[in-house]
Design a protein around this motif. Structure first.
Motif, PDB file in Angstrom:
ATOM      1  N   PRO A   1       0.812  -1.222   0.000  1.00 28.52           N
ATOM      2  CA  PRO A   1       0.000   0.000   0.000  1.00 28.52           C
ATOM      3  C   PRO A   1       0.847   1.274   0.000  1.00 28.52           C
ATOM      4  CG  PRO A   1      -0.707  -1.519   1.731  1.00 28.52           C
ATOM      5  CD  PRO A   1       0.563  -2.070   1.173  1.00 28.52           C
ATOM      6  N   GLN A   2       2.110   1.192   0.460  1.00 27.68           N
ATOM      7  CA  GLN A   2       2.988   2.383   0.463  1.00 27.68           C
ATOM      8  C   GLN A   2       4.084   2.243  -0.605  1.00 27.68           C
ATOM      9  OE1 GLN A   2       5.220   2.887   4.144  1.00 27.68           O
ATOM     10  NE2 GLN A   2       5.332   0.698   4.522  1.00 27.68           N
ATOM     11  N   GLY A   3       3.850   1.399  -1.599  1.00 28.61           N
ATOM     12  CA  GLY A   3       4.838   1.190  -2.651  1.00 28.61           C
ATOM     13  C   GLY A   3       5.808   0.094  -2.291  1.00 28.61           C
TER      14      GLY A   3
ATOM     15  N   ASP B   1      17.559  14.264   1.286  1.00 28.99           N
ATOM     16  CA  ASP B   1      16.338  14.099   2.079  1.00 28.99           C
ATOM     17  C   ASP B   1      15.687  12.718   1.911  1.00 28.99           C
ATOM     18  OD1 ASP B   1      14.932  15.510   4.021  1.00 28.99           O
ATOM     19  OD2 ASP B   1      13.265  15.881   2.640  1.00 28.99           O
ATOM     20  N   ASP B   2      16.247  11.904   1.015  1.00 28.28           N
ATOM     21  CA  ASP B   2      15.697  10.559   0.824  1.00 28.28           C
ATOM     22  C   ASP B   2      16.018   9.629   1.988  1.00 28.28           C
ATOM     23  OD1 ASP B   2      14.765  11.441  -1.576  1.00 28.28           O
ATOM     24  OD2 ASP B   2      16.251  10.409  -2.801  1.00 28.28           O
ATOM     25  N   ILE B   3      16.918  10.046   2.875  1.00 26.90           N
ATOM     26  CA  ILE B   3      17.197   9.259   4.091  1.00 26.90           C
ATOM     27  C   ILE B   3      16.932  10.130   5.310  1.00 26.90           C
ATOM     28  CG2 ILE B   3      18.980   8.149   5.506  1.00 26.90           C
ATOM     29  CD1 ILE B   3      20.345   7.160   3.074  1.00 26.90           C
ATOM     30  N   LYS B   4      16.222   9.567   6.287  1.00 25.58           N
ATOM     31  CA  LYS B   4      16.016  10.249   7.567  1.00 25.58           C
ATOM     32  C   LYS B   4      16.982   9.628   8.576  1.00 25.58           C
ATOM     33  CE  LYS B   4      12.637  12.238   5.537  1.00 25.58           C
ATOM     34  NZ  LYS B   4      12.862  13.589   4.984  1.00 25.58           N
ATOM     35  N   ILE B   5      17.854  10.446   9.117  1.00 22.40           N
ATOM     36  CA  ILE B   5      18.847   9.953  10.088  1.00 22.40           C
ATOM     37  C   ILE B   5      18.306  10.203  11.497  1.00 22.40           C
ATOM     38  CG2 ILE B   5      21.192  10.234  10.961  1.00 22.40           C
ATOM     39  CD1 ILE B   5      22.065  10.901   8.117  1.00 22.40           C
ATOM     40  N   MET B   6      18.170   9.121  12.239  1.00 14.92           N
ATOM     41  CA  MET B   6      17.525   9.186  13.559  1.00 14.92           C
ATOM     42  C   MET B   6      18.419   8.563  14.633  1.00 14.92           C
ATOM     43  SD  MET B   6      13.665   8.152  12.272  1.00 14.92           S
ATOM     44  CE  MET B   6      12.896   8.399  13.875  1.00 14.92           C
TER      45      MET B   6
ATOM     46  N   HIS C   1       4.240   9.396   6.861  1.00 18.46           N
ATOM     47  CA  HIS C   1       4.690  10.016   8.124  1.00 18.46           C
ATOM     48  C   HIS C   1       6.111  10.557   7.971  1.00 18.46           C
ATOM     49  CE1 HIS C   1       1.234   7.967   9.492  1.00 18.46           C
ATOM     50  NE2 HIS C   1       1.778   6.959  10.144  1.00 18.46           N
ATOM     51  N   LEU C   2       6.958   9.760   7.339  1.00 20.97           N
ATOM     52  CA  LEU C   2       8.379  10.100   7.266  1.00 20.97           C
ATOM     53  C   LEU C   2       8.687  11.078   6.132  1.00 20.97           C
ATOM     54  CD1 LEU C   2       9.866   6.535   7.893  1.00 20.97           C
ATOM     55  CD2 LEU C   2       9.970   8.473   9.476  1.00 20.97           C
ATOM     56  N   GLY C   3       7.705  11.366   5.297  1.00 17.58           N
ATOM     57  CA  GLY C   3       7.947  12.259   4.157  1.00 17.58           C
ATOM     58  C   GLY C   3       8.866  11.637   3.116  1.00 17.58           C
ATOM     59  N   LEU C   4       8.704  10.338   2.908  1.00 12.94           N
ATOM     60  CA  LEU C   4       9.555   9.627   1.938  1.00 12.94           C
ATOM     61  C   LEU C   4       8.812   9.450   0.626  1.00 12.94           C
ATOM     62  CD1 LEU C   4      10.849   6.830   4.327  1.00 12.94           C
ATOM     63  CD2 LEU C   4      12.246   8.671   3.361  1.00 12.94           C
TER      64      LEU C   4
END
Lengths: 338, 417
Positions: free
Chosen positions: B192-194, B247-252, B410-413
């Motif tokens: 559902p999210q690709g 921005d394609d990676i979110k570093i957490m 949610h993550l903006g990906l």
């Protein structure tokens, strides 16, 4: 009031016409399983629809892998047994043992693993083994695999967890046991990193058996699924199996033999099905039945609303659950209901 | 809209503090109580966390049975079954689990995570690990732990096959590579999210390259702002080589907060936990992070000995050694420090103090968000949710409601093609 009936009944749901939206498909399946639970069935068997496992599954796939579906169903049911098919090719034995041990705690002791002794023709090719296994290798590997899984399920004693916060003792290390298995196909030290099953161990359901697998089944299985056949042959087969179970040093009642039968959803099933189940059961050709049907409400309604009331009227099927775990539904020892 | 931080709720047994299970307000039976986890996931969802995250190891975490029996970490749920149960008991929050590329096959793993994705309506993520523990290795054969480089080469091919299966791009001839062969496409519908979200945590050089190439989210451990910033810039700098936007990676980075109404209360809460750590447990945990077995031979109030480079967790080891030298810590001090936060960043203070520190790293270019590691459950997750989250929302740094339905939203990906 309990009618004393001893027949065991399972339904095996195979992919039917699915809803195009997987979210709604889960709700639909949950509704089916809840209906089976309200009817007091021992367990629901969930097929796993990998194309490799054969059949016409590719035409109408369920959107879910069976063990993940089982976990989700466990949270929306409370009594019925939930058994998932999982392949010995797909999973390493440690991972499979751990997945089912976890499912058993999530479901409070209502889980089982349906292992098949038949190698699916295309499956190994998706798991980096394009050559597959010879039938003989597959049998020896399956036997070793099952032994590892059942051994791992017993790695922690039921009273191993102490939860002693002030004394700083979480568990008793003497009640945790290494498996230290070194065999022809696998080497597994263990133990699992998960607590003991609430029903002693998850239930092992074996299917796809050939004649040469009967000794393995007699030694390891809790439930055996066999195809229907002429009643004389089925009766002899049942006696032979129980004899082999006894030869392995197990109580004959420690293994339940269920005969596979198919139910077609056409509303006319009631008399023929009820009659044939009564005949087979009273002739002592099995301990009950695994009723295979498409995952469709109409098929389940035929069983629950037409066949089961008739079976109860004839005193063949219990009125309601007698315990909380799958082992207790099946009348197996170690049911965890003490 | 201004950029907002992403938050993960890292669920682990009784809590992230090694002695959490002994705390009177921890739920000591967490590892066998599914309802406990359902409540945690719902609490995190009510606080609008992006995801819950489960770590994993296919084996015991501690070889010494005496040490292991003084912690709650030898038993717990297997995370894929756990998250599948949570999937139908929550409706918005992301569900991310660790799974190993060393002890699975890509076809089965891709299929299982896609199933979790369907059960949750597009909220699943996979945290790729190569598994550095010899204890795990012994459950999957007799040849022992494979060298770091070999594990990562296998992981690279594994990730390629999994994403190919998820994106329906495996090709008519399937995959026939060095470690894996796959013939058929998956028999499940498209996500559902690709595709499920890809998470990674390896911080070694080869681990960073793999992340730059394939990850959507990277979990990391950074004690100081400078370490965090250096890692952030390095990883984002590697992405262009693979045709990806920063921005394609979110570093957490992981963060282990201890929060209370006042700073004094927070300190008291922290010390209460630290006092529950037995010395031998602290030293054993430190040993496992350093991938050595005989740390107990050295004087506990002396410094760390010189250590050889190991085949285990290379980057984590370097982090521990650096900190011990920098702060002049003894083995006991270091052990307690690490036992508390397991090498992650510890903040003890009020909601405003915790928010200040998170804001500084977020706005200073050292993080896109944080993986929150509560000391004990459920109390410390609730404290973060009720004290820190509202403070972050007041500052406009965190969402007041979910923007979408899937974890990618949610993550903006981007949704993969």
């Amino acid at each position: 009031m309990d009618n004393g009936a001893t027949m065991h009944l399972a339904v095996s749901l195979f992919p039917g016409t699915t809803d195009p939206s997987p979210g709604r498909e889960f709700s639909r399946l949950a509704g089916l399983v809840q209906k089976a639970e309200a009817a007091g069935l021992d367990m629901v068997l969930l097929a796993d629809s990998a194309p490799a496992s054969g059949g016409g599954a590719a035409n109408s796939p369920m959107p879910f892998e069976a063990t993940t579906l089982l976990a989700a169903l466990a949270t929306v049911t409370s009594r019925i047994g939930l058994v998932a098919a999982a392949s010995t090719i797909d999973h390493q034995p440690y991972n499979l043992a751990r997945r089912f041990a976890s499912l058993d705690i999530i479901s409070h002791g209502r889980s089982g693993w349906n292992a098949t002794m038949a190698q699916a023709p295309r499956e190994a090719a998706n798991f980096s083994r394009p050559e597959g296994f010879s039938p003989d290798d597959f049998r020896r590997r399956s036997e070793e695999y099952i032994g590892i899984v059942q051994g791992l399920w017993q790695g922690w004693d039921a009273d191993a967890l102490l939860f002693d916060q002030t004394g700083g003792r979480f568990h008793d290390p003497g009640k945790m046991h290494l498996l230290d298995h070194k065999g022809e196909f696998f080497s597994v030290r263990g133990p699992l990193n998960i607590a003991r099953s609430p029903q002693d161990t998850p239930v092992l359901v074996l299917s796809g058996l050939s004649v040469s697998d009967l000794d393995i089944a007699a030694r390891t299985a809790d439930v055996i699924l066999l195809d229907d056949g002429p009643i004389d042959g089925a009766k002899a087969r049942y006696e032979e199996l129980k004899r082999r179970v006894a030869t392995c040093g197990r109580e004959p009642n420690a293994v339940r033999l269920l005969t596979n039968i198919s139910l077609v959803a056409d509303g006319t099933a009631k008399p023929t099905i009820a009659d044939s189940m009564e005949k087979g059961f009273r002739a002592k050709s099995c301990d009950g039945f695994n009723i295979q049907m498409p995952a469709q409400l109409s098929a389940l309604e035929d069983l629950v609303d037409l066949v089961l009331p008739e079976m109860r009227r004839r005193g063949l099927f219990r009125e309601s659950y007698r315990g909380a775990t799958l082992r207790s539904h099946l009348g197996l020892t170690g049911g965890g209901d003490q | 809209m201004t950029r907002q931080m992403k938050l993960g709720a890292f669920l682990w047994a009784t809590g992230h503090h090694i002695a959490a299970w002994r705390h009177p307000q921890a739920h000591v039976r967490a590892g066998i109580d599914i309802d406990h986890y359902i409540q945690l996931a719902r609490a995190a969802e009510a606080a609008k966390f992006d995801m819950v995250f489960c770590e994993d190891a296919a084996g015991l975490r501690e070889a010494n049975v005496g040490i292991a029996s003084q912690t709650s970490r030898s038993i717990g749920f297997e995370p894929i079954s756990l998250l599948s149960a949570l999937a139908v008991q929550t409706s918005r929050i992301g569900l991310v689990s660790t799974a190993s590329t060393s002890y699975n096959e890509p076809y089965g793993l891709a299929r299982t995570f896609l199933s979790l994705d369907h059960l949750s309506g597009g909220r699943a993520g996979w945290n790729l690990v190569t598994s550095a523990s010899p204890i795990e290795a012994a459950n999957f054969g007799s040849t022992g732990l494979k060298p770091h480089a070999d594990r990562y080469e296998r992981a690279r091919e594994f990730a390629e096959v999994v994403t190919g299966l998820w994106n329906g791009k495996l090709g008519a001839s399937g995959h026939d590579g060095q470690s894996f062969s796959v013939r058929d496409p998956l028999d499940l519908p498209r996500s559902p999210q690709g595709a499920p979200v890809m998470v990674q945590a390896g911080a070694s050089d080869v681990g960073r390259d793999l992340a730059a190439r394939t990850a959507d989210v990277v979990f990391t451990a950074a004690q100081t702002f400078e370490e965090g910033k250096a890692f952030y810039d390095d990883l984002k700098g590697r992405m262009a080589a693979y045709g990806r936007e920063p921005d394609d990676i979110k570093i957490m980075p992981g963060v282990a907060p201890v929060v209370a109404e006042t700073e004094a209360e927070a300190r008291e809460k922290y010390e209460e936990l630290q006092d529950l750590i037995p010395d031998d447990v602290g030293v054993a945990l430190l040993s496992s992070y350093l991938s050595i077995s005989d740390l107990w031979r050295y004087p506990i109030d002396g410094p760390l000995p010189d250590l050889p480079e190991s085949e285990g967790m290379k980057s984590r080891q370097a982090l521990v050694i650096e900190q011990s030298r920098r702060d002049g810590l003894s083995i006991r001090q270091l052990a307690r420090h690490f036992a508390g936060a397991r090498g992650h960043w510890r903040i003890v203070g009020t909601a405003a103090q915790v928010a200040d520190e998170l804001q500084a790293r977020f706005e200073g270019g050292a993080a896109d968000g944080f993986n929150v590691m509560p000391s004990y459950f459920p109390g410390e997750l609730d404290a973060f949710a009720t004290l820190v989250v509202p403070e972050l929302q007041r500052r406009g740094l965190f969402r007041r409601d979910y923007e979408g339905r899937t974890l990618r939203e949610h993550l903006g990906l981007k949704r993969p093609a």
